[in-house]
Design a protein around this motif. Sequence first.
Motif, PDB file in Angstrom:
ATOM      1  N   GLU A 207       0.832  -1.214   0.000  1.00  0.00           N
ATOM      2  CA  GLU A 207       0.000   0.000   0.000  1.00  0.00           C
ATOM      3  C   GLU A 207       0.864   1.260   0.000  1.00  0.00           C
ATOM      4  OE1 GLU A 207      -3.745  -2.046   2.443  1.00  0.00           O
ATOM      5  OE2 GLU A 207      -2.242  -0.835   3.503  1.00  0.00           O
ATOM      6  N   PHE A 208       1.950   1.241   0.771  1.00  0.00           N
ATOM      7  CA  PHE A 208       2.838   2.406   0.803  1.00  0.00           C
ATOM      8  C   PHE A 208       3.514   2.614  -0.553  1.00  0.00           C
ATOM      9  CE2 PHE A 208       3.359   1.389   5.559  1.00  0.00           C
ATOM     10  CZ  PHE A 208       2.321   2.242   5.893  1.00  0.00           C
ATOM     11  N   ILE A 209       3.992   1.527  -1.151  1.00  0.00           N
ATOM     12  CA  ILE A 209       4.623   1.639  -2.473  1.00  0.00           C
ATOM     13  C   ILE A 209       3.621   2.225  -3.465  1.00  0.00           C
ATOM     14  CG2 ILE A 209       5.571   0.323  -4.413  1.00  0.00           C
ATOM     15  CD1 ILE A 209       6.691  -1.664  -2.278  1.00  0.00           C
ATOM     16  N   ARG A 210       2.402   1.708  -3.445  1.00  0.00           N
ATOM     17  CA  ARG A 210       1.335   2.219  -4.319  1.00  0.00           C
ATOM     18  C   ARG A 210       1.132   3.724  -4.115  1.00  0.00           C
ATOM     19  NH1 ARG A 210      -4.252  -0.136  -2.597  1.00  0.00           N
ATOM     20  NH2 ARG A 210      -3.867   1.370  -0.905  1.00  0.00           N
ATOM     21  N   ASP A 214       4.708   8.036  -8.300  1.00  0.00           N
ATOM     22  CA  ASP A 214       4.182   9.171  -9.060  1.00  0.00           C
ATOM     23  C   ASP A 214       2.941   8.711  -9.837  1.00  0.00           C
ATOM     24  OD1 ASP A 214       5.054  12.023 -10.119  1.00  0.00           O
ATOM     25  OD2 ASP A 214       4.303  10.884 -11.838  1.00  0.00           O
ATOM     26  N   PRO A 215       1.915   9.569  -9.967  1.00  0.00           N
ATOM     27  CA  PRO A 215       0.697   9.183 -10.700  1.00  0.00           C
ATOM     28  C   PRO A 215       0.956   8.697 -12.129  1.00  0.00           C
ATOM     29  CG  PRO A 215       0.310  11.194  -9.478  1.00  0.00           C
ATOM     30  CD  PRO A 215       1.777  10.904  -9.355  1.00  0.00           C
ATOM     31  N   SER A 216       2.084   9.122 -12.715  1.00  0.00           N
ATOM     32  CA  SER A 216       2.384   8.687 -14.086  1.00  0.00           C
ATOM     33  C   SER A 216       2.823   7.228 -14.161  1.00  0.00           C
ATOM     34  CB  SER A 216       3.478   9.579 -14.685  1.00  0.00           C
ATOM     35  OG  SER A 216       4.713   9.399 -13.998  1.00  0.00           O
ATOM     36  N   GLU A 217       3.215   6.643 -13.030  1.00  0.00           N
ATOM     37  CA  GLU A 217       3.677   5.242 -13.007  1.00  0.00           C
ATOM     38  C   GLU A 217       2.480   4.300 -12.883  1.00  0.00           C
ATOM     39  OE1 GLU A 217       6.574   4.351 -13.702  1.00  0.00           O
ATOM     40  OE2 GLU A 217       8.018   5.873 -13.075  1.00  0.00           O
ATOM     41  N   LYS A 218       1.618   4.316 -13.892  1.00  0.00           N
ATOM     42  CA  LYS A 218       0.349   3.593 -13.821  1.00  0.00           C
ATOM     43  C   LYS A 218       0.523   2.075 -13.713  1.00  0.00           C
ATOM     44  CE  LYS A 218      -2.663   6.962 -16.130  1.00  0.00           C
ATOM     45  NZ  LYS A 218      -1.861   8.118 -15.708  1.00  0.00           N
ATOM     46  N   GLN A 219       1.457   1.512 -14.478  1.00  0.00           N
ATOM     47  CA  GLN A 219       1.641   0.065 -14.450  1.00  0.00           C
ATOM     48  C   GLN A 219       2.167  -0.402 -13.096  1.00  0.00           C
ATOM     49  OE1 GLN A 219       3.884  -1.506 -17.737  1.00  0.00           O
ATOM     50  NE2 GLN A 219       3.939  -3.586 -16.922  1.00  0.00           N
ATOM     51  N   LEU A 220       3.151   0.309 -12.561  1.00  0.00           N
ATOM     52  CA  LEU A 220       3.683  -0.042 -11.246  1.00  0.00           C
ATOM     53  C   LEU A 220       2.621   0.144 -10.167  1.00  0.00           C
ATOM     54  CD1 LEU A 220       7.274   1.512 -11.381  1.00  0.00           C
ATOM     55  CD2 LEU A 220       6.658  -0.909 -11.484  1.00  0.00           C
ATOM     56  N   ILE A 278      12.454   5.292 -12.035  1.00  0.00           N
ATOM     57  CA  ILE A 278      11.084   5.240 -11.510  1.00  0.00           C
ATOM     58  C   ILE A 278      10.785   6.573 -10.841  1.00  0.00           C
ATOM     59  CG2 ILE A 278       9.558   4.151  -9.809  1.00  0.00           C
ATOM     60  CD1 ILE A 278      11.082   1.543 -10.266  1.00  0.00           C
ATOM     61  N   LYS A 279       9.651   7.148 -11.193  1.00  0.00           N
ATOM     62  CA  LYS A 279       9.233   8.410 -10.574  1.00  0.00           C
ATOM     63  C   LYS A 279       8.446   8.093  -9.309  1.00  0.00           C
ATOM     64  CE  LYS A 279       8.814  10.941 -14.960  1.00  0.00           C
ATOM     65  NZ  LYS A 279       9.013   9.776 -15.865  1.00  0.00           N
ATOM     66  N   SER A 280       8.907   8.621  -8.175  1.00  0.00           N
ATOM     67  CA  SER A 280       8.248   8.349  -6.897  1.00  0.00           C
ATOM     68  C   SER A 280       8.774   9.324  -5.859  1.00  0.00           C
ATOM     69  CB  SER A 280       8.520   6.914  -6.438  1.00  0.00           C
ATOM     70  OG  SER A 280       9.849   6.802  -5.928  1.00  0.00           O
ATOM     71  N   ILE A 281       8.192   9.251  -4.664  1.00  0.00           N
ATOM     72  CA  ILE A 281       8.754   9.970  -3.521  1.00  0.00           C
ATOM     73  C   ILE A 281       9.303   8.961  -2.508  1.00  0.00           C
ATOM     74  CG2 ILE A 281       7.381  12.072  -3.784  1.00  0.00           C
ATOM     75  CD1 ILE A 281       5.462  10.971  -1.671  1.00  0.00           C
ATOM     76  N   ILE A 282       9.779   7.837  -3.026  1.00  0.00           N
ATOM     77  CA  ILE A 282      10.372   6.777  -2.197  1.00  0.00           C
ATOM     78  C   ILE A 282      11.870   7.011  -2.099  1.00  0.00           C
ATOM     79  CG2 ILE A 282      10.745   4.288  -1.943  1.00  0.00           C
ATOM     80  CD1 ILE A 282       8.270   3.854  -3.733  1.00  0.00           C
TER      81      ILE A 282
END
Length: 305
Positions: A207-210, A214-220, A278-282
């Motif tokens: 859930e945290f990874i989800r 970033d919203p653009s990483e739809k498949q992930l 990968i675009k994220s705030i992780i």
Amino acid sequence: MITNEQYVRLSLEFNLFFLRIAKEHAIFAAASLPPRDKAIQQQLLAVKQNYETLLQRAVSLSHNVISKEVLTSDEIVTELTLPAEEATEFLTGLPINKSITKEELNMVEAAKTRAETGLSGEVSRLNNEALTLTNRTIAFLNNLYRNISECKAFSYTYPTMLHHVTEESKFAVMMLTKLQNKDTIDSVKELIELEVFWNHIMEEHSEFIRGYLDPSEKQLFETANDFAKKLELLVERTLNLQQNPNLLPEITRESINQVTELRNFKKQGAEGILACEIKSIIPPLLADHVLREANHYLRLLNSVK
């Protein structure tokens, strides 16, 4: 009751895993606070430094003592841990003692074992100090969580994440207390509780990874969401074992399969985040952190299946 030799080995193995996890919890919490809470951030960095001190002692005591199985499980450090620390230190500006990681990587490289029973006094002191520090940290995190929940403080991470790391610390207190009593998890009831706890942790990781993608990483996003849904159902099935414990071997096999798939997804994610693909705030270190937790749980599952 476990033997003195087992007590030393199991205590050091658990401390090598948990003390690193706990110091990283402090890093993530500190990095998520705004400038207004500089004082709280400094307190969290002091917690991190206290855990690093204990981890350094655990590493020093562990040479040629812990099992090859643990050393090669990728739960203590992975090949990604050091570059993840370097990247996270650069991105956040928060100091991380990387010499501990380098020493652990050398220890993993050696991957030797020897019986050692003369360390029980030092290990007992280490366990007691880890218990004291962790209980204090739980109180600190509970207070921070309460302030955030009551809108008296702000964090760039989810309140649920703060609750999540506090629950992991409570679990560690339970494990360290059992070790100090020369006890271990062996009854069916305790094994079920272990799987309930860790399957729920794996569910929340998904859930945290989800949520951090970033919203653009739809498949992930969809992949992480699928893992969250499957693990939520697995948690329910694991809880039902309390009424039907005979199904424990079946659920354990299912847990191994699902967590193995999640672990592989986490590893790919950690590699992608470190490579800036990968675009994220992780934070890079968080990606490696959750990977190590999955590796730890898989080793436990394979040891009791």
